[in-house]
Design an enzyme around this catalytic site. Structure first.
Site, PDB file in Angstrom:
ATOM      1  N   HIS A 130       0.929  -1.329   0.010  1.00  0.00           N
ATOM      2  CA  HIS A 130       0.078  -0.006   0.017  1.00  0.00           C
ATOM      3  C   HIS A 130       1.019   1.346   0.014  1.00  0.00           C
ATOM      4  O   HIS A 130       1.987   1.078   0.482  1.00  0.00           O
ATOM      5  CB  HIS A 130      -0.792  -0.133   1.521  1.00  0.00           C
ATOM      6  CG  HIS A 130      -2.020   1.128   1.475  1.00  0.00           C
ATOM      7  ND1 HIS A 130      -1.499   2.236   1.946  1.00  0.00           N
ATOM      8  CD2 HIS A 130      -3.169   1.047   1.151  1.00  0.00           C
ATOM      9  CE1 HIS A 130      -2.727   2.987   1.895  1.00  0.00           C
ATOM     10  NE2 HIS A 130      -3.863   2.327   1.350  1.00  0.00           N
ATOM     11  N   GLN A 210      -4.313  -5.033   6.917  1.00  0.00           N
ATOM     12  CA  GLN A 210      -5.376  -5.976   6.511  1.00  0.00           C
ATOM     13  C   GLN A 210      -5.448  -7.227   7.091  1.00  0.00           C
ATOM     14  O   GLN A 210      -6.323  -8.092   6.882  1.00  0.00           O
ATOM     15  CB  GLN A 210      -5.161  -6.024   4.740  1.00  0.00           C
ATOM     16  CG  GLN A 210      -5.386  -4.891   3.931  1.00  0.00           C
ATOM     17  CD  GLN A 210      -6.662  -4.251   4.428  1.00  0.00           C
ATOM     18  OE1 GLN A 210      -7.617  -4.981   4.847  1.00  0.00           O
ATOM     19  NE2 GLN A 210      -6.980  -3.002   3.773  1.00  0.00           N
TER      20      GLN A 210
HETATM   21  N1  C6P Z   1      -6.062   0.598   2.810  1.00  0.00           N
HETATM   22  C1  C6P Z   1      -8.218   0.301   1.476  1.00  0.00           C
HETATM   23  O1  C6P Z   1      -9.338   0.519   1.161  1.00  0.00           O
HETATM   24  P1  C6P Z   1      -4.781   3.793   7.189  1.00  0.00           P
HETATM   25  O2  C6P Z   1      -5.477   4.689   6.196  1.00  0.00           O
HETATM   26  O3  C6P Z   1      -3.549   4.566   7.685  1.00  0.00           O
HETATM   27  O4  C6P Z   1      -5.603   3.340   8.337  1.00  0.00           O
HETATM   28  O5  C6P Z   1      -4.266   2.528   6.527  1.00  0.00           O
HETATM   29  C2  C6P Z   1      -3.336   2.388   5.505  1.00  0.00           C
HETATM   30  C3  C6P Z   1      -3.201   1.240   4.909  1.00  0.00           C
HETATM   31  C4  C6P Z   1      -1.905   0.484   5.102  1.00  0.00           C
HETATM   32  N2  C6P Z   1      -1.592  -0.712   4.717  1.00  0.00           N
HETATM   33  C5  C6P Z   1      -2.691  -1.255   3.906  1.00  0.00           C
HETATM   34  C6  C6P Z   1      -2.315  -2.841   3.404  1.00  0.00           C
HETATM   35  C7  C6P Z   1      -4.024  -0.873   4.010  1.00  0.00           C
HETATM   36  O6  C6P Z   1      -5.074  -1.773   3.279  1.00  0.00           O
HETATM   37  C8  C6P Z   1      -4.316   0.370   4.260  1.00  0.00           C
HETATM   38  C9  C6P Z   1      -5.411   1.014   4.050  1.00  0.00           C
HETATM   39  C10 C6P Z   1      -7.567   1.133   2.710  1.00  0.00           C
HETATM   40  O7  C6P Z   1      -7.565  -0.582   0.874  1.00  0.00           O
HETATM   41  C11 C6P Z   1      -7.559   2.624   2.472  1.00  0.00           C
HETATM   42  S1  C6P Z   1      -6.520   3.073   1.245  1.00  0.00           S
END
Ligand code: C6P
Length: 415
Positions: A130, A210
Site C-alpha cells: 500500500h 489488512q
Molecule cells: N487501505 C483500503 O481501502 P490507514 O489509512 O492509515 O488506516 O491504513 C493505510 C493502509 C496501510 N496498509 C494497507 C495494507 C492498507 O490496506 C491500508 C488502508 C484502505 O485498502 C484505504 S486506502
C-alpha cells in the site's frame, strides 16, 4: 494456516450488534462489502466511546483527580488488551498512533531517517505494498540516500520469494512487507521473510493493516520487529492506530512528534524523552479512540480470531467459486483461500470499475473501486483500477450472492 473445518459465525446475531447494518440504501438491504477500507462498528464500541465522553472524560497521565484516573486506567487497559491480542511481550511494546500510515511513518522517520540508516543502506520492500508502506521509505531514500529495492509479485498474486536471495545483502537494513495485501488478499510468509531479514542483520517492518482485523497475529512467533495496524478496519473508531515494536527497537527509535507527555524533562533548547512507548505519544492522544479499540479487541477476542479467519475463508471460497463461473469476470490474487484473505479484487470486461461500483451502489452494495492506494501493484498487473469486495464477520453467503447478482446486472448494462 490450514483451512479449518467449516466454521460459520452466527451472522444474524453479529449483525444485530451493528446499528448501521439495520439501515437500507434506497429501500434495499445494505450489503457492506468494503471492510478493507473501513469496517462497521458494533454498538459495544460506539457505546464505549460515548460512555467515555458522558461519564469520565478527562486527559490521561496528567490529572490526579478521579476522572483522570479513570480515563488513564481505561486508556492503559486498552493498551494491555492490544498487547495480548497480538502476543506482545509487554504493553510497553504498544504505541498508540492515529493509523497504520502514522505508525509506518513513525518507523521510517524515527528508526530510518533520524536513526540507523546511512547513505547507500538498502531497504527491501515489495511491489504489492500500500502507498503507506511505500512513500515513507521514499522519504528515507530522498533525505538519507537509502537505496530502495522491491520483491516482485507473480501472476498468481504471491511474492517471488526467490528474489530475496539476491536482494538481501549485508547493506540491507530494513525489510518491509504487508502481512496481507489490500488488493490481492495475499497472505505473505512474513515469518520466513523476517527470518531472512534477520540473517543479514536487517529488521523486519510489517504492515498488518489488512491482517490484524482478520486473523490471529503472534508478533513473537512472526519475530516482527515493528508491526503496524489501524483501529478503524477492526471494528474500532477512526483516528486510532497501533505501532508494535520490540522494546530494544522502540528504545532505538526517535519520536515523530515533540510536545507534551513525550518528555521526561524540557529546558530551553534541550529535552529528554519519556520512556517508551510514551515518547511516541506526544500531545493529548485519541483517548476515546484507544478505549473504543480496546472494546473492539474484546469483541473480536470473544468471537475468536481463528473463527473470524475460518468464517472469512468460507465466504471467500464461496464467492471466488461463484465469480469464476461468470464469463467476462476476472478475479485477482491466489485462488487458494489458505493463501489469501477475504479481499476480492475483480474486473468485468467492458465496464470501468467506477461504473461497476456505481451500479452495485444502486443495489445497496458497497464495494471500493480504483487503484486502492497501490499504484505500483496496479502497474505490475497493467490495470488502471479494479473493483474490490471485502468480507468481514457480519457478511454471509447471502452477501456474496448479492454481489454475484449485482455483477450480472452490471453485465446487462454493458452488454
Ligand atoms: N487501505 C483500503 O481501502 P490507514 O489509512 O492509515 O488506516 O491504513 C493505510 C493502509 C496501510 N496498509 C494497507 C495494507 C492498507 O490496506 C491500508 C488502508 C484502505 O485498502 C484505504 S486506502
Amino acid at each position: 494456516m490450514a483451512k479449518p473445518a467449516k466454521v460459520m459465525l452466527n451472522v444474524p446475531a453479529i449483525k444485530a450488534d451493528f446499528p448501521i447494518l439495520q439501515r437500507t440504501i434506497r429501500d434495499k438491504r445494505l450489503v457492506y462489502l468494503d471492510s478493507a477500507a473501513t469496517s462497521q462498528k458494533p454498538k459495544q464500541v460506539i457505546d464505549a466511546t460515548s460512555d467515555f465522553y458522558s461519564r469520565y472524560n478527562a486527559n490521561v497521565h496528567r490529572a490526579i483527580y478521579e476522572l483522570g484516573e479513570e480515563s488513564t486506567r481505561e486508556y492503559e487497559g486498552a493498551r494491555e488488551k492490544i498487547a495480548a491480542f497480538i502476543q506482545a511481550k509487554s504493553p510497553t511494546e504498544i504505541a498508540f498512533t492515529k493509523s497504520t500510515t502514522e505508525s509506518l511513518n513513525l518507523v521510517a522517520y524515527g528508526y530510518g531517517l533520524k536513526g540507523k540508516i546511512q547513505k547507500g543502506d538498502e531497504i527491501v520492500g515489495t511491489v504489492m505494498e500500500h502507498h503507506s508502506n511505500h512513500v515513507p521509505w521514499h522519504f528515507v531514500k530522498d533525505h538519507k540516500g537509502a537505496v530502495l529495492k522491491y520483491v516482485d509479485v507473480k501472476d498468481d498474486g504471491t511474492l517471488r520469494m526467490e528474489q530475496y536471495d539476491d536482494l538481501l545483502t549485508d547493506r540491507t537494513k530494513i525489510v518491509t512487507v504487508s502481512l496481507c495485501s489490500n488488493v490481492l488478499g495475499t497472505i505473505n510468509p512474513v515469518k520466513e521473510i523476517a527470518k531472512r531479514a534477520h540473517e543479514v542483520g536487517a529488521i523486519c517492518v510489517v504492515d498488518a493493516a489488512q491482517a490484524a482485523p482478520h486473523m490471529p497475529i503472534d508478533v513473537q512467533d512472526l519475530d516482527a520487529d515493528f508491526l503496524a495496524f489501524s483501529g478503524h478496519k477492526m471494528l474500532g473508531p477512526t483516528g486510532i492506530g497501533v505501532l508494535y515494536g520490540k522494546q530494544e527497537l522502540f528504545e532505538a527509535t526517535e519520536p515523530l512528534l515533540g510536545g507534551g507527555e513525550m518528555i521526561r524533562e524540557v529546558h530551553l533548547g534541550s529535552a529528554k524523552w519519556n520512556d517508551v512507548p510514551y515518547k511516541f505519544e506526544g500531545g493529548t492522544p485519541n483517548i476515546a479512540g484507544a478505549i473504543g479499540l480496546g472494546v473492539a479487541v474484546d469483541y473480536l477476542t470473544k468471537i475468536g480470531m481463528e473463527a473470524v479467519r475460518g468464517h472469512e475463508m468460507e465466504i471467500t471460497e464461496y464467492a471466488l467459486e461463484k465469480l469464476a463461473r461468470l464469463k467476462g469476470v476476472q478475479t485477482y490474487g491466489p485462488k487458494d483461500v489458505k493463501k489469501r484473505a477475504g479481499v476480492v479484487s475483480f474486473t468485468i470486461d467492458g465496464a470501468h470499475p467506477h461504473d461497476i461500483a456505481s451500479i452495485l451502489d444502486v443495489e445497496g452494495i458497497c464495494v471500493r473501486s480504483g487503484h486502492h492506494c497501490a499504484q505500483p501493484l496496479m502497474e505490475r498487473f497493467n490495470l488502471p483500477a479494479t473493483a474490490r469486495a471485502s468480507f468481514y464477520i457480519y457478511n454471509d453467503m447471502d452477501d456474496a450472492d448479492a454481489l454475484v447478482a449485482g455483477i450480472k446486472k452490471v453485465q446487462e448494462v454493458f452488454a
